[in-house]
Write a protein that holds these residues in place. Structure first.
Motif, PDB file in Angstrom:
ATOM      1  N   VAL A   1       0.758  -1.251   0.004  1.00 33.31           N
ATOM      2  CA  VAL A   1      -0.156  -0.003   0.103  1.00 33.31           C
ATOM      3  C   VAL A   1       0.815   1.530  -0.093  1.00 33.31           C
ATOM      4  O   VAL A   1       0.742   2.308  -0.702  1.00 33.31           O
ATOM      5  N   ALA A   2       2.069   1.141   0.863  1.00 35.35           N
ATOM      6  CA  ALA A   2       2.716   2.379   0.956  1.00 35.35           C
ATOM      7  C   ALA A   2       3.438   2.491  -0.498  1.00 35.35           C
ATOM      8  O   ALA A   2       3.653   3.845  -0.858  1.00 35.35           O
ATOM      9  N   MET A   3       4.089   1.658  -1.056  1.00 32.06           N
ATOM     10  CA  MET A   3       4.440   1.934  -2.423  1.00 32.06           C
ATOM     11  C   MET A   3       3.707   2.354  -3.488  1.00 32.06           C
ATOM     12  O   MET A   3       3.933   3.202  -4.278  1.00 32.06           O
ATOM     13  N   VAL A   4       2.427   2.094  -3.437  1.00 33.50           N
ATOM     14  CA  VAL A   4       1.701   2.121  -4.550  1.00 33.50           C
ATOM     15  C   VAL A   4       1.142   3.673  -4.035  1.00 33.50           C
ATOM     16  O   VAL A   4       1.255   4.655  -5.215  1.00 33.50           O
ATOM     17  N   ALA A   5       0.960   3.982  -2.987  1.00 28.49           N
ATOM     18  CA  ALA A   5       0.564   5.447  -2.327  1.00 28.49           C
ATOM     19  C   ALA A   5       1.760   6.343  -3.041  1.00 28.49           C
ATOM     20  O   ALA A   5       1.342   7.495  -3.444  1.00 28.49           O
ATOM     21  N   LEU A   6       2.996   6.014  -2.552  1.00 24.07           N
ATOM     22  CA  LEU A   6       4.094   6.651  -2.821  1.00 24.07           C
ATOM     23  C   LEU A   6       4.275   7.086  -4.538  1.00 24.07           C
ATOM     24  O   LEU A   6       4.349   8.236  -4.830  1.00 24.07           O
ATOM     25  N   GLY A   7       3.891   5.866  -5.282  1.00 21.05           N
ATOM     26  CA  GLY A   7       4.249   6.255  -6.679  1.00 21.05           C
ATOM     27  C   GLY A   7       2.931   7.008  -7.093  1.00 21.05           C
ATOM     28  O   GLY A   7       3.128   8.018  -7.897  1.00 21.05           O
ATOM     29  N   PHE A   8       1.762   7.133  -6.500  1.00 24.81           N
ATOM     30  CA  PHE A   8       0.562   8.049  -7.201  1.00 24.81           C
ATOM     31  C   PHE A   8       0.655   9.431  -6.558  1.00 24.81           C
ATOM     32  O   PHE A   8       0.716  10.477  -7.342  1.00 24.81           O
ATOM     33  N   TRP A   9       1.146   9.305  -5.185  1.00 22.52           N
ATOM     34  CA  TRP A   9       0.869  10.830  -4.702  1.00 22.52           C
ATOM     35  C   TRP A   9       2.187  11.325  -4.302  1.00 22.52           C
ATOM     36  O   TRP A   9       2.441  12.509  -3.982  1.00 22.52           O
TER      37      TRP A   9
END
Lengths: 190, 147
Positions: free
Chosen positions: B68-76
């Motif tokens: 979740v953290a990696m996906v969130a980092l990639g998006f925002w």
């Protein structure tokens, strides 16, 4: 009875079925034993859940079948590249290699079934595996083609040839009535 | 019923009557030995399903959180993350530079691969490989047939 003893009893109840699935698909005792061991190790990991279900036999059968097919795919892919390109005539060698079955056996006795197991084991792998999947594992032609990664017509042709070879031997063994064997050609194939 | 169906029925009837094979007597012993050997291993070297519940929860939660953290980092947080890595003192900057250099080297190598003469060498190698494979197959089949 502790968990280990319970598992051992469970294994003794199902080991013949699992071994039968593996040996008929693989045609090799050592490989079949490896597959059985891996199947029961997986069962042990989930023993607490499995013991409560009614479908444990089906689960074991499916795992053993999948492991045996994976084993075939993993270890035989290379030489299968060559062996499946064998000329048609070479398959006839299988029949010539088989000794005539003993005449004296009474129908249905243990020796006769052992002979038939041997005939099955000596079928070329590309015929034996789809035949076993169809007749023993009750998979459809389409499912077999998908699992083996071959065409539907090849599956039908291989199974047909395997049946013809087996039918000849079954006739000689007295397991089929003489002259009852049908379909000399491959009318239903392809 | 056509002849093919008749053959299927006859052979199938006999095969269905075949009794199950008897498993070797030592199979159970062999499996129980393998089970005992696995039980002697520490829990983290056993199958995931054999881990204690707390360890499974921790691992599942940790991996899920990381994803979740990696996906969130990639998006925002893409720009913020680059700034953070770039401004992370000497060591962070060195790592960032090394990554950039590797990227440039990869891009350069890819451009080299697309050079016509190199493509020609690759094509010749492929043809020679196929020739060797074909010759090997022909030899194998002829030898086998002779045996």
């Amino acid at each position: 009875m502790n968990e280990s003893e319970q598992f051992e009893a469970f294994m003794r109840d199902h080991q013949d079925m699992v071994y039968t699935v593996a040996i008929r698909l693989l045609g090799n005792d050592a490989d079949a034993q490896d597959v059985c061991q891996e199947t029961f190790l997986r069962a042990y990991d989930r023993f607490a859940e499995l013991i409560k279900t009614q479908t444990v036999g089906g689960w074991l059968r499916t795992v053993a079948r999948n492991l045996a097919l994976n084993h075939l795919t993993r270890y035989r892919a290379r030489w299968r590249f060559f062996s499946e390109m064998m000329p048609e005539g070479e398959e006839g060698q299988f029949e010539a290699d088989l000794a005539a079955p003993p005449e004296s056996n009474a129908p249905g006795d243990a020796d006769r079934w052992a002979d038939l197991e041997d005939v099955l084991r000596r079928l070329p792998e590309h015929q034996r595996v789809p035949l076993v999947l169809f007749h023993f594992e009750e998979l459809s032609y389409e499912e077999i083609a998908r699992r083996l990664g071959v065409s539907l017509s090849k599956v039908k042709t291989d199974i047909h040839r395997a049946r013809q070879s087996l039918a000849k031997k079954m006739e000689q063994m007295g397991l089929l009535a003489d002259g009852s064997r049908a379909a000399e050609g491959c009318g239903g194939c392809g | 019923m056509n002849p093919e169906q008749e053959l299927e029925r006859q052979v199938g009837d006999v095969l269905r009557r075949m009794p199950a094979r008897r498993a070797p007597a030592d199979l159970a012993v062999r499996v129980m030995e393998a089970v005992a050997a696995r039980q002697r291993l520490p829990w983290w070297r056993q199958a995931y399903w054999s881990w204690p519940a707390w360890a499974r929860a921790l691992m599942g939660g940790g991996l899920g959180g990381l994803a979740v953290a990696m996906v969130a980092l990639g998006f925002w947080g893409g720009g913020w993350a680059m700034e953070w890595v770039g401004g992370w003192g000497g060591r962070g900057a060195a790592v960032w530079n090394a990554i950039q250099l590797l990227g440039q080297a990869g891009t350069g190598a890819f451009r080299q691969i697309l050079q016509p003469w190199l493509l020609g060498v690759w094509a010749v190698s492929l043809v020679m490989y196929l020739f060797c494979l074909g010759a090997g197959t022909a030899y194998f089949r002829l030898t086998w047939r002779r045996i």
